[in-house]
Design a protein around this motif. Structure first.
Motif, PDB file in Angstrom:
ATOM      1  N   LYS A 170      40.683  83.423  70.238  1.00 53.61           N
ATOM      2  CA  LYS A 170      41.765  82.431  71.013  1.00 53.61           C
ATOM      3  C   LYS A 170      41.058  82.123  72.279  1.00 53.61           C
ATOM      4  O   LYS A 170      40.612  83.121  72.952  1.00 53.61           O
ATOM      5  N   MET A 188      42.955  69.679  64.626  1.00 58.45           N
ATOM      6  CA  MET A 188      44.127  70.247  64.319  1.00 58.45           C
ATOM      7  C   MET A 188      43.879  71.652  64.218  1.00 58.45           C
ATOM      8  O   MET A 188      44.699  72.397  64.547  1.00 58.45           O
ATOM      9  N   VAL A 204      43.433  73.819  67.377  1.00 58.99           N
ATOM     10  CA  VAL A 204      44.743  74.025  67.912  1.00 58.99           C
ATOM     11  C   VAL A 204      45.369  75.274  67.340  1.00 58.99           C
ATOM     12  O   VAL A 204      45.942  76.078  67.927  1.00 58.99           O
ATOM     13  N   ILE A 205      45.357  75.318  65.796  1.00 60.11           N
ATOM     14  CA  ILE A 205      46.114  76.131  65.367  1.00 60.11           C
ATOM     15  C   ILE A 205      45.308  77.640  65.737  1.00 60.11           C
ATOM     16  O   ILE A 205      46.141  78.655  65.620  1.00 60.11           O
ATOM     17  N   SER A 220      46.895  64.800  68.683  1.00 62.59           N
ATOM     18  CA  SER A 220      46.709  65.764  67.460  1.00 62.59           C
ATOM     19  C   SER A 220      46.423  67.236  68.090  1.00 62.59           C
ATOM     20  O   SER A 220      46.266  68.107  67.508  1.00 62.59           O
ATOM     21  N   GLY A 221      46.357  67.130  69.544  1.00 61.19           N
ATOM     22  CA  GLY A 221      46.018  68.449  70.248  1.00 61.19           C
ATOM     23  C   GLY A 221      44.817  68.525  70.963  1.00 61.19           C
ATOM     24  O   GLY A 221      44.666  69.547  71.723  1.00 61.19           O
ATOM     25  N   TYR A 254      51.152  74.937  56.858  1.00 62.67           N
ATOM     26  CA  TYR A 254      50.682  74.328  58.207  1.00 62.67           C
ATOM     27  C   TYR A 254      51.242  72.908  58.400  1.00 62.67           C
ATOM     28  O   TYR A 254      52.012  72.641  59.130  1.00 62.67           O
ATOM     29  N   TYR A 255      51.257  72.022  57.228  1.00 61.58           N
ATOM     30  CA  TYR A 255      51.646  70.920  57.403  1.00 61.58           C
ATOM     31  C   TYR A 255      53.175  70.923  57.220  1.00 61.58           C
ATOM     32  O   TYR A 255      53.846  70.186  58.088  1.00 61.58           O
ATOM     33  N   GLU A 310      55.028  73.235  58.461  1.00 63.91           N
ATOM     34  CA  GLU A 310      55.333  73.514  59.947  1.00 63.91           C
ATOM     35  C   GLU A 310      55.346  72.866  61.207  1.00 63.91           C
ATOM     36  O   GLU A 310      55.688  73.044  62.121  1.00 63.91           O
ATOM     37  N   GLY A 311      54.529  71.561  60.776  1.00 58.34           N
ATOM     38  CA  GLY A 311      54.222  70.633  61.614  1.00 58.34           C
ATOM     39  C   GLY A 311      52.901  71.002  62.447  1.00 58.34           C
ATOM     40  O   GLY A 311      52.621  69.992  63.376  1.00 58.34           O
ATOM     41  N   ARG A 312      52.115  71.674  62.070  1.00 59.12           N
ATOM     42  CA  ARG A 312      51.084  72.394  62.825  1.00 59.12           C
ATOM     43  C   ARG A 312      49.811  71.672  62.317  1.00 59.12           C
ATOM     44  O   ARG A 312      48.595  71.596  62.998  1.00 59.12           O
ATOM     45  N   LEU A 313      49.835  70.809  61.064  1.00 56.48           N
ATOM     46  CA  LEU A 313      48.676  70.073  60.419  1.00 56.48           C
ATOM     47  C   LEU A 313      49.344  68.720  60.143  1.00 56.48           C
ATOM     48  O   LEU A 313      49.384  68.506  59.122  1.00 56.48           O
TER      49      LEU A 313
END
Length: 365
Positions: free
Chosen positions: A185, A203, A206-207, A229-230, A326-327, A329-332
């Motif tokens: 991190k 993406m 970012v995750i 996208s981050g 991840y998709y 959850e909106g993270r991808l």
């Protein structure tokens, strides 16, 4: 059974034709294709930058619904929605170790057009036709080995169509970060090439909690989407030297970089932007292009690592469900990359991808 497919008989040619598809063998499944992504690798094979056995049906990011299974298949049943991924033999040491992306038989299964038993499933007037990546998903039905099809729980065919590139492009980019780099991190990362693979790497960065996350491209619309996208920073390398700018942003160089542009000389930039002991991951296909890489200046002296990677170091049976989560959850948000095309408009899909108009063209059947 007779099916419709886009067949390549000569380099650069796509022709809609009726072909014969044989029944699935014991370890295989018959899948009705719902959608298929158009990938840079398809374009490279279409124009023979990657040698393939012609005639061939390209397409290797297929998704669909299982219609029939072979006698030995227990992981799939009729009606299952599946994402189809890359083939592997299941018998070599790499496959046994859970590393099918490094399969000993990768090249022949990807590019020579036959299945594990050495035979082909498509034919026309008695002539066998190759299947790209054990799929040949530019066709309304395909045969897939069950080990290379992943059942997914999504609500609609539209959702499934959005996820087609999880079978190759997304797992390649995201896997480079999550499976190979495994950054701590707060580590800095620069991604060169903000197409489907590069955007997936952004993406995933970012995750993983990377910061800064830097996207490099020459197309302004892609750079804008990278920010959405981050990406914390974007660089238009047509206007700004990316190496010096990345070093400025990161205070000396990025911990990691990813090359997904498909341009050979960009490899030098992915290495040059690193701090000491950094790592650059090479993902793209560059055809016959070569580079002059001064090893002492770019690798030895700064103690950096240049690594190649196929299919995101992925075991599709475990990694694709992780990406689907991840998709959901909106993270991808890979749906942001997608533009749908009718199957009959396949040549426009290739052209729009080549021109940078569309990041991830997806054919609907």
């Amino acid at each position: 059974m007779k099916i419709l497919a886009a067949v390549t008989h000569k380099p650069g040619q796509l022709s809609f034709e009726e072909v014969e598809l044989s029944a699935p063998k014991a370890s295989e499944a018959l899948v009705k294709t719902i959608a298929c992504g158009v990938c840079h690798t398809d374009a490279a094979a279409l124009h023979s930058f990657i040698p393939v056995t012609l005639p061939i049906i390209l397409g290797h990011e297929g998704v669909g619904i299982v219609e029939e299974t072979g006698s030995e298949v227990t992981s799939l049943k009729k009606g299952d929605r599946v994402i189809m991924s890359f083939p592997s033999c299941g018998k070599c040491d790499y496959c046994h170790d859970g590393h099918p992306y490094a399969c000993d038989h990768l090249n022949e299964l990807f590019f020579e057009g036959a299945y594990n038993d050495g035979t082909k499933r498509f034919s026309q007037n008695g002539t066998a036709i190759s299947s790209f990546f054990g799929q040949g998903a530019f066709a309304d039905h395909v045969i897939i080995d069950a080990r290379n099809a992943v059942k997914v729980n999504v609500d609609t065919d539209d959702d499934l169509a959005c996820l087609c590139s999880l079978g190759c492009g997304v797992q390649t980019g995201a896997g480079a970060v999550l499976n190979r780099i495994k950054p701590k991190k707060g580590a800095s990362i620069a991604v060169f090439g903000c197409g489907g693979v590069g955007m997936s790497a952004i993406m995933a960065a970012v995750i993983a909690g990377c910061n800064p996350v830097i996207g490099v491209d020459v197309v302004p619309s892609r750079l804008e989407l990278a920010k959405e996208s981050g990406a914390t920073h974007v660089i238009n390398s047509k206007e700004t030297d990316p190496v010096s700018e990345i070093k400025r942003i990161t205070g000396g160089g990025a911990h990691y970089s990813v090359e997904s542009s498909g341009i050979a000389n960009v490899t030098l930039q992915t290495l040059g932007c690193l701090r000491r002991e950094g790592m650059a991951v090479l993902l793209s296909v560059t055809g016959s292009e070569t580079i002059n890489l001064p090893l002492e200046a770019y690798i030895l002296n700064p103690s950096v690592t240049l690594t190649g990677l196929s299919e995101g170091a992925s075991n599709p049976q475990t990694f694709i469900p992780e990406l689907v989560t991840y998709y959901k959850e909106g993270r991808l948000p890979v749906n942001k990359l997608v533009k749908f095309y009718d199957f009959k408009d396949i040549e426009k899909a290739f052209d729009d991808s080549h021109k940078g108009i569309t990041i991830k063209p997806v054919l609907r059947f």
